[in-house]
Design a protein around this motif. Structure first.
Motif, PDB file in Angstrom:
ATOM      1  N   ALA A 214       0.818  -1.219   0.000  1.00  7.82           N
ATOM      2  CA  ALA A 214       0.000   0.000   0.000  1.00  7.82           C
ATOM      3  C   ALA A 214       0.852   1.270   0.000  1.00  7.82           C
ATOM      4  O   ALA A 214       0.435   2.308  -0.507  1.00  7.82           O
TER       5      ALA A 214
ATOM      6  N   CYS B 256     -11.386   6.228   4.854  1.00  7.29           N
ATOM      7  CA  CYS B 256     -11.594   4.947   4.174  1.00  7.29           C
ATOM      8  C   CYS B 256     -13.056   4.537   4.336  1.00  7.29           C
ATOM      9  O   CYS B 256     -13.581   4.472   5.448  1.00  7.29           O
TER      10      CYS B 256
ATOM     11  N   ARG C  17      -3.581  10.407   1.771  1.00  4.85           N
ATOM     12  CA  ARG C  17      -3.406   9.693   0.505  1.00  4.85           C
ATOM     13  C   ARG C  17      -2.056   9.918  -0.157  1.00  4.85           C
ATOM     14  O   ARG C  17      -1.668   9.134  -1.025  1.00  4.85           O
TER      15      ARG C  17
ATOM     16  N   TRP D  60      -0.082   6.685   0.492  1.00  4.61           N
ATOM     17  CA  TRP D  60      -0.624   5.337   0.252  1.00  4.61           C
ATOM     18  C   TRP D  60      -1.234   5.193  -1.142  1.00  4.61           C
ATOM     19  O   TRP D  60      -1.836   6.107  -1.667  1.00  4.61           O
ATOM     20  N   ASN D  61      -1.116   3.980  -1.701  1.00  4.01           N
ATOM     21  CA  ASN D  61      -1.782   3.619  -2.950  1.00  4.01           C
ATOM     22  C   ASN D  61      -3.203   3.124  -2.682  1.00  4.01           C
ATOM     23  O   ASN D  61      -4.072   3.234  -3.538  1.00  4.01           O
ATOM     24  N   PHE D  62      -3.420   2.514  -1.530  1.00  6.84           N
ATOM     25  CA  PHE D  62      -4.726   2.049  -1.068  1.00  6.84           C
ATOM     26  C   PHE D  62      -4.658   1.958   0.446  1.00  6.84           C
ATOM     27  O   PHE D  62      -3.595   2.179   1.034  1.00  6.84           O
ATOM     28  N   CYS D  63      -5.766   1.675   1.100  1.00  4.64           N
ATOM     29  CA  CYS D  63      -5.787   1.644   2.566  1.00  4.64           C
ATOM     30  C   CYS D  63      -4.897   0.514   3.091  1.00  4.64           C
ATOM     31  O   CYS D  63      -5.141  -0.656   2.783  1.00  4.64           O
TER      32      CYS D  63
ATOM     33  N   GLU E 128      -8.666  -1.817   1.149  1.00  2.00           N
ATOM     34  CA  GLU E 128      -9.668  -1.226   0.253  1.00  2.00           C
ATOM     35  C   GLU E 128      -9.042  -0.146  -0.624  1.00  2.00           C
ATOM     36  O   GLU E 128      -8.241   0.664  -0.152  1.00  2.00           O
ATOM     37  N   GLY E 129      -9.407  -0.120  -1.904  1.00  3.09           N
ATOM     38  CA  GLY E 129      -8.929   0.922  -2.812  1.00  3.09           C
ATOM     39  C   GLY E 129      -9.590   2.247  -2.511  1.00  3.09           C
ATOM     40  O   GLY E 129     -10.679   2.290  -1.935  1.00  3.09           O
ATOM     41  N   PHE E 130      -8.960   3.344  -2.902  1.00  3.01           N
ATOM     42  CA  PHE E 130      -9.521   4.670  -2.690  1.00  3.01           C
ATOM     43  C   PHE E 130     -10.648   4.936  -3.684  1.00  3.01           C
ATOM     44  O   PHE E 130     -10.523   4.652  -4.861  1.00  3.01           O
TER      45      PHE E 130
END
Length: 116
Positions: free
Chosen positions: A71, A92, A101, A104-107, A112-114
């Protein structure tokens, strides 16, 4: 592609920024000086998602879970210190954790994706 006029305006802006001095007479921005940062991060799935723990085997190194490692933005250490002050907070939708953000690329906590 940038037009010639846009390129000239950009060059003029950079020159202005280079001339800006703070109250003690030193430049605010030193665009010519670079810094090298190295971050040693090792995957250890005993560390909770979204967290980092000092590595007991290596000084100035860190442990994190595989999900946290995936992430994490790998170029985050290349950000200028002034950029780190500009938070991009995101709640999230899945785990209700507030994240910045820009890191991070996702949580990293739930995976979970953004959402847009």
């Amino acid at each position: 592609m940038m037009s010639r006029k846009e390129a000239e305006l950009l060059e003029q802006s950079v020159k202005k920024i280079q001339k800006i001095d703070n109250m003690v007479g030193k430049p605010f921005y030193d665009l010519s000086a670079g810094r090298e940062y190295k971050a040693h991060i090792r995957v250890d799935n005993t560390v909770a998602h979204g967290l980092f723990r000092p590595d007991p085997k290596k000084k100035e190194a860190w442990l994190c879970s595989e999900q946290t490692y995936r992430a994490m933005k790998k170029d985050i250490f290349a950000l200028d210190e002034q950029m780190l002050d500009l938070a991009d907070n995101y709640l999230c939708a899945s785990c209700k954790t507030t994240l910045d953000r820009q890191f991070w690329n996702f949580c990293p906590y739930c995976g979970e994706g953004f959402k847009k």
